[in-house]
Design a protein around this motif. Structure first.
Motif, mmCIF file in Angstrom:
data_model
loop_
_atom_site.group_PDB
_atom_site.id
_atom_site.type_symbol
_atom_site.label_atom_id
_atom_site.label_comp_id
_atom_site.label_asym_id
_atom_site.label_seq_id
_atom_site.Cartn_x
_atom_site.Cartn_y
_atom_site.Cartn_z
ATOM 1 N N ARG B 171 8.416 -18.423 -33.419
ATOM 2 C CA ARG B 171 8.042 -17.089 -32.981
ATOM 3 C C ARG B 171 8.170 -16.066 -34.097
ATOM 4 O O ARG B 171 7.345 -15.201 -34.252
ATOM 5 C CB ARG B 171 8.951 -16.656 -31.826
ATOM 6 N N GLY B 172 9.255 -16.170 -34.869
ATOM 7 C CA GLY B 172 9.544 -15.141 -35.856
ATOM 8 C C GLY B 172 8.998 -15.475 -37.229
ATOM 9 O O GLY B 172 9.323 -16.508 -37.813
ATOM 10 N N LEU B 173 8.174 -14.587 -37.746
ATOM 11 C CA LEU B 173 7.571 -14.797 -39.061
ATOM 12 C C LEU B 173 8.655 -14.881 -40.128
ATOM 13 O O LEU B 173 8.607 -15.721 -41.021
ATOM 14 C CB LEU B 173 6.615 -13.643 -39.366
ATOM 15 N N GLY B 174 9.673 -14.023 -40.025
ATOM 16 C CA GLY B 174 10.743 -13.980 -41.014
ATOM 17 C C GLY B 174 11.385 -15.349 -41.184
ATOM 18 O O GLY B 174 11.499 -15.865 -42.297
ATOM 19 N N ASN B 175 11.782 -15.942 -40.066
ATOM 20 C CA ASN B 175 12.453 -17.230 -40.157
ATOM 21 C C ASN B 175 11.488 -18.364 -40.427
ATOM 22 O O ASN B 175 11.872 -19.373 -41.007
ATOM 23 C CB ASN B 175 13.264 -17.495 -38.893
ATOM 24 N N ALA B 176 10.241 -18.236 -40.006
ATOM 25 C CA ALA B 176 9.253 -19.269 -40.320
ATOM 26 C C ALA B 176 9.156 -19.394 -41.839
ATOM 27 O O ALA B 176 9.146 -20.500 -42.396
ATOM 28 C CB ALA B 176 7.896 -18.919 -39.716
ATOM 29 N N ILE B 177 9.130 -18.260 -42.536
ATOM 30 C CA ILE B 177 9.048 -18.283 -43.996
ATOM 31 C C ILE B 177 10.348 -18.807 -44.593
ATOM 32 O O ILE B 177 10.352 -19.711 -45.425
ATOM 33 C CB ILE B 177 8.740 -16.861 -44.529
ATOM 34 N N ALA B 178 11.481 -18.253 -44.104
ATOM 35 C CA ALA B 178 12.779 -18.657 -44.658
ATOM 36 C C ALA B 178 13.003 -20.153 -44.503
ATOM 37 O O ALA B 178 13.397 -20.838 -45.451
ATOM 38 C CB ALA B 178 13.897 -17.883 -43.968
ATOM 39 N N ILE B 179 12.691 -20.687 -43.313
ATOM 40 C CA ILE B 179 12.929 -22.108 -43.069
ATOM 41 C C ILE B 179 11.934 -22.945 -43.858
ATOM 42 O O ILE B 179 12.277 -23.978 -44.430
ATOM 43 C CB ILE B 179 12.857 -22.404 -41.556
ATOM 44 N N GLY B 180 10.693 -22.472 -43.922
ATOM 45 C CA GLY B 180 9.668 -23.186 -44.689
ATOM 46 C C GLY B 180 10.107 -23.357 -46.131
ATOM 47 O O GLY B 180 10.041 -24.466 -46.681
ATOM 48 N N ILE B 181 10.600 -22.287 -46.727
ATOM 49 C CA ILE B 181 11.030 -22.356 -48.122
ATOM 50 C C ILE B 181 12.246 -23.267 -48.253
ATOM 51 O O ILE B 181 12.307 -24.146 -49.107
ATOM 52 C CB ILE B 181 11.366 -20.940 -48.650
ATOM 53 N N GLY B 326 17.464 -20.633 -40.388
ATOM 54 C CA GLY B 326 16.955 -19.330 -40.808
ATOM 55 C C GLY B 326 18.059 -18.294 -40.772
ATOM 56 O O GLY B 326 19.234 -18.620 -40.626
ATOM 57 N N TYR B 327 17.683 -17.051 -40.905
ATOM 58 C CA TYR B 327 18.656 -15.973 -40.925
ATOM 59 C C TYR B 327 18.653 -15.249 -39.595
ATOM 60 O O TYR B 327 17.646 -15.203 -38.903
ATOM 61 C CB TYR B 327 18.345 -14.996 -42.049
ATOM 62 N N SER B 328 19.796 -14.676 -39.290
ATOM 63 C CA SER B 328 19.897 -13.896 -38.077
ATOM 64 C C SER B 328 19.595 -12.445 -38.452
ATOM 65 O O SER B 328 20.486 -11.662 -38.709
ATOM 66 C CB SER B 328 21.311 -14.047 -37.533
ATOM 67 N N TRP B 329 18.318 -12.121 -38.489
ATOM 68 C CA TRP B 329 17.891 -10.812 -39.003
ATOM 69 C C TRP B 329 18.529 -9.680 -38.223
ATOM 70 O O TRP B 329 18.884 -8.656 -38.779
ATOM 71 C CB TRP B 329 16.366 -10.687 -38.928
ATOM 72 N N LEU B 330 18.607 -9.886 -36.910
ATOM 73 C CA LEU B 330 19.162 -8.814 -36.099
ATOM 74 C C LEU B 330 20.612 -9.127 -35.716
ATOM 75 O O LEU B 330 21.134 -8.624 -34.741
ATOM 76 C CB LEU B 330 18.296 -8.586 -34.859
#
Lengths: 453, 471
Positions: B171-181, B326-330
């Protein structure tokens, strides 16, 4: 840009003022005018109020509003009056009502979910006590504890209306059968053992705790406290007659920690803190559930149907009573709304009398999809559209006076009713760090500030 | 009114809007000049007339600005009953509460972070964009795209970013990128959910790996039971487990000791229980790993080379490590920076447009002259562009500072999805809103008054600037 914004606000404010001034006027006529020939027996008892209108403030919208409207329609049909319902803007009923009352423009009837607010308004002399007919109806249809909750200084002001059963643990029957659990747990150790078994069977987070919403945590605590400390202590803590640093609170928190402090049972606490109430229900009843148990009130059923989850209430989504702790007797945490009168018009008294009747309760609960249940003891369970609701209501009624009203709903809102503040925030912190004495200190500090002691 | 007289061309059908505006400007200028004289000559005569026209605006301002302001100040000195009525005079107690209560103190602190970080960052970003867009083709397209977030309501932006910051990578673009990398550079463990049922067989943790209490010698089968495999969707590397009766060297079975529907005997391989194929098993002697092997899909493993001696068996930590989520952005640590980033996204374009307009007003010949005199581009920027831009940068900075002090919408929306860590992002305006909702009108008013006091210096600065510009 700023100027334009503030002038728009100005227009909005004025529109609101005008609307407030125009609405809410009651036709407080006094003498009931006899008239309609459609006189049934209860209509005769209520009287006739042809053309009399009165205003009602509540917080229900959607399916709930429809169900409630059918109650008003029932009254209008019997008496010829016309009740005008409006839902509090933004669903924030307490502050909308507060603003109306402090502004000298209260509705004729309001439905309040906070007994504390009811007491405050009664003490401030804003409420009109129930007349003898309405009071008789309440006494006849509700157990003493409900009557007491709606009373202040020996006078009855509130008519109990809808209720929720907050001692229900919901579970996914498939999760249970996959783990070979054929019965539901009755006591706390079995509850923990079964959750452990669920975990062994591959359910990652057996119990989904919706820690993102602080109120789910207060409900957990209240159920445990009710069972470890008993109703008498519960009442004292509710009134803040004992401090949150009391050993009984430590005991309840320690008991709670057996579940909250176990990553095997609820997953990592930091994750649980992000799960909102609806998320915890989703986790338990979605297509590939990551959980098998979720504790919350009777309205979990409404959430399951409302969120269109694949589980079927009563078939794959069932509930069991919150487990007994150290042999505690069957008890129950409840919540609900009370109808109170700000006007002494006879039509308003008649309406409150009607609200207390099994007929009104039947109108309310029989509407499909609303999920309402009632604590009215003279309401037949056959009035409910499905057996789960009937069962939930049955528990509520059969427990008699041995239930307690939601403690946080009785506390000042700054302590028991605000996100990121007071009890909600303190229990969230406790869920995160498991520090019992720190949690007690913080709770007591916040409670003292909010209760003004 | 006088357009038709003075500018007969205005009546022509094909007049462009710029011409019309030009015409209007001239006529109003003329009008002002004409009106100026008689007013100066007859003071006070028609002053009441001006008041009549001003009255509606004054009444409005009085009713919705002045009265609430004064009443807020008065109200901030009183405490509340639980239903929001005035209780008693408490002096500055409410103000003291703002700074003693840990949560409103958090809000004060966050407002400080915001004011320190955000206006500066946005002004710098705006400047960088403005300078860079001057030098590229399609500058208008670039500017439009950057400015677009301003056209979206802050509420919608907040909702958009609540999706970007969602935890689930699906769902989250932020974590999709973080996990992908992350996953490009390291692989995840095969059985993150599996672990020993209790401490009877193993000692250790998922971080250190699990080592058997018992030592095994060649010839006897080692039974290594684990639990927690997802039984409704078992991975394809698992199959029905079988307990080996014979094998060469040290041998045994590592399996999930739980079957769908329960039942079976603890610690023995039953029908329906699955072997954990691919699980790494190490033979340990002393503290030294002497051999490593992997289990087959029925859970069996063996060390044919270990023909004598006794060995403890270890399931290394690599098999159990939780996958990178991923990161817990919030979450509590990142929530305020994450919300600031959202705000940056909204306002960077705004700053850029204002600064670019300021740059367009810089006389070209000043820049040319500097260049002719041999100044490098950086020197031109430092010595010419920046000083000439300073007034504009100041306006942008002060405007942002005022807006940032009052920030509410973005914070409020993102807090709705932040769950338990939402309180960490509180700012004063959010506290005010919440206390108002709780009918703590005294406290809420105190916060409101504090906000006004904080905004005043910025206002004074702005007003002074306007005055200076006018003279």
């Amino acid at each position: 840009m700023n100027n334009r914004r503030s002038s728009l606000t100005a227009v909005a404010a004025i529109t609101a003022l005008v609307a407030a001034a125009c609405g809410g006027s009651s036709s407080g006529g006094s003498s009931p005018s006899g008239g309609t020939p459609s006189a049934s027996s209860s209509a005769a008892a209520l009287g006739h109020f042809n053309g009399k209108s009165f205003t009602i403030l509540g917080q229900w919208t959607g399916a709930e509003q429809k169900a409630f409207q059918s109650v008003i329609d029932g009254f209008d049909k019997l008496t010829g009056a016309s009740g005008k319902y409006s839902a509090a803007a933004g669903g924030d009923e307490a502050s909308v009502l507060g603003a109306k009352v402090n502004g000298g423009n209260p509705p004729d009837v309001a439905f309040v979910s906070l007994p504390g607010a009811l007491q405050q308004y009664a003490k401030a002399g804003k409420l009109v006590p129930l007349g003898s007919a309405a009071q008789q109806a309440v006494n006849a249809n509700y157990s003493n504890e409900w009557v007491t909750l709606g009373s202040s200084n020996g006078k009855v002001y509130g008519v109990p209306f809808d209720a929720s059963n907050k001692s229900t643990v919901w579970y996914n029957t498939k999760g249970f059968s996959n783990a070979g659990l054929s019965s539901t747990p009755n006591d706390w150790p079995t509850f923990i053992k079964d959750a452990q078994t669920l975990h062994d069977s591959g359910v990652q987070i057996p119990i989904s705790v919706g820690g993102g919403d602080g109120w789910t945590l207060t409900d957990w605590f209240e159920n445990v406290y009710l069972r470890t400390a008993g109703t008498a202590m519960y009442d004292k803590l509710t009134q803040h007659q004992i401090k949150w640093t009391d050993p009984s609170v430590a005991k309840a928190l320690t008991t709670l920690k057996q579940v909250w402090g176990s990553p095997t049972l609820i997953g990592s606490p930091s994750n649980a803190l992000k799960v909102p109430f609806t998320g915890s229900v989703d986790n338990t009843f979605k297509a590939n559930p990551s959980s098998a148990i979720v504790y919350e009130a009777s309205f979990v059923a409404t959430t399951i149907t409302g969120d269109k989850l694949p589980a079927k209430v009563g078939v794959t989504a069932k509930f069991f009573p919150f487990p007994s702790i150290n042999g505690s007797q069957p008890t129950l945490e409840a919540a609900g709304d009370f109808a109170v009168a700000f006007s002494n018009a006879p039509v308003v008294q008649a309406f409150l009398q009607y609200v207390a009747s099994p007929e009104a309760a039947k109108e309310l609960v029989s509407a499909p999809g609303s999920g309402f249940i009632s604590a009215n003891k003279n309401l037949s369970t056959s009035a409910y559209p499905d057996s789960t609701l009937a069962q939930l209501a049955q528990q509520l009624v059969s427990v008699g006076d041995n239930f307690r009203f939601d403690m946080s709903d009785q506390a000042p809102a700054a302590f028991g009713g605000t996100p990121n503040k007071g009890e909600w925030a303190d229990l969230q912190a406790f869920l995160g760090n498991g520090n019992v004495s720190a949690a007690q200190q913080k709770l007591e500090h916040d409670a003292a500030a909010a209760y003004g002691t | 009114m006088s357009i038709a007289e003075g500018e007969p061309a205005a009546g022509a059908p094909a007049v462009g809007s710029s011409m019309l505006l030009e015409a209007e400007r001239r006529t109003t200028d003329g009008g002002a000049a004409r009106r100026h004289k008689p007013r100066r000559g007859a003071p006070g005569e028609k002053r009441w007339f001006a008041w009549v026209f001003l009255a509606p605006a004054l009444v409005m301002l009085g009713a919705i600005l002045l009265y609430p302001l004064v009443y807020s100040i008065v109200r901030s000195l009183f405490s509340d009953t639980p239903t929001g009525a005035v209780k008693s005079f408490v002096g500055l107690h409410n103000f003291r509460d703002i700074f003693t209560d840990s949560r409103s103190l958090q809000a004060v602190k966050n407002n400080v972070y915001w004011i320190v970080v955000v206006p500066t960052l946005i002004t710098i970003l705006g400047l960088v964009f403005a300078v860079l867009t001057e030098r590229i083709r399609w500058a208008t397209v670039f500017k439009t795209v950057l400015f677009m977030p301003m056209a979206i309501s802050a509420l919608a932006s907040g909702i958009t970013f609540s999706l970007i910051y969602a935890d689930q990578p699906t769902r989250g673009l932020g974590n999709a990128i973080a996990i992908g990398i992350h996953d490009t550079f390291s692989s995840s463990s095969p059985y993150p959910t599996v672990q020993p049922r209790d401490t009877k067989v193993f000692v250790g943790s998922a971080k250190t790996g699990f080592t058997t209490h018992q030592s095994y010698s060649p010839g006897t089968a080692a039974l290594l039971p684990l639990v927690g495999l997802n039984l409704t969707h078992p991975p394809s590397s698992t199959a029905q487990a079988t307990a080996p009766s014979t094998g060469s060297g040290v041998f045994g079975v590592v399996w999930n000791d739980f079957r769908l529907g329960g039942g079976g005997t603890l610690g023995s391989v039953d029908t329906g229980e699955r072997g954990l194929g691919g699980m790494a098993v190490q033979a340990v002697q002393g503290e030294k790993v002497v051999a490593t092997t992997h289990a087959a899909s029925n859970g069996q493993f063996s060390f044919p080379t270990l023909r004598s001696g006794t060995y403890q068996l270890r399931l290394p930590a690599s098999a159990f490590g939780q996958p990178f989520g991923g990161y817990s952005w919030l979450g509590p640590n990142l929530i305020t920076p994450a919300i600031m980033a959202t705000y940056l996204w909204i306002y960077a374009g705004f700053a850029m447009v204002l600064i670019a307009a300021g740059m367009a007003a810089i006389p070209r010949d000043a820049l040319e002259a500097a260049r002719v005199d041999g100044a490098s581009e950086w020197q031109v920027f430092r010595r010419v562009t920046a000083p000439l831009l300073a007034p504009v940068l100041m306006v942008v900075f002060v405007t942002l500072a005022i807006n940032v002090l009052k920030v509410f919408d973005v914070v409020y929306v993102l807090q709705q999805v932040a769950g338990g860590s939402a309180g960490k992002a509180d700012v004063l305006a959010v506290s005010l809103f919440r206390d108002f909702g709780n009918q703590q009108y005294g406290l809420a008013s105190a916060i409101g008054v504090l906000l006004v006091v904080l905004v005043i210096p910025a206002m004074i600065l702005n007003i002074r600037r306007f005055r200076r510009d006018q003279t």
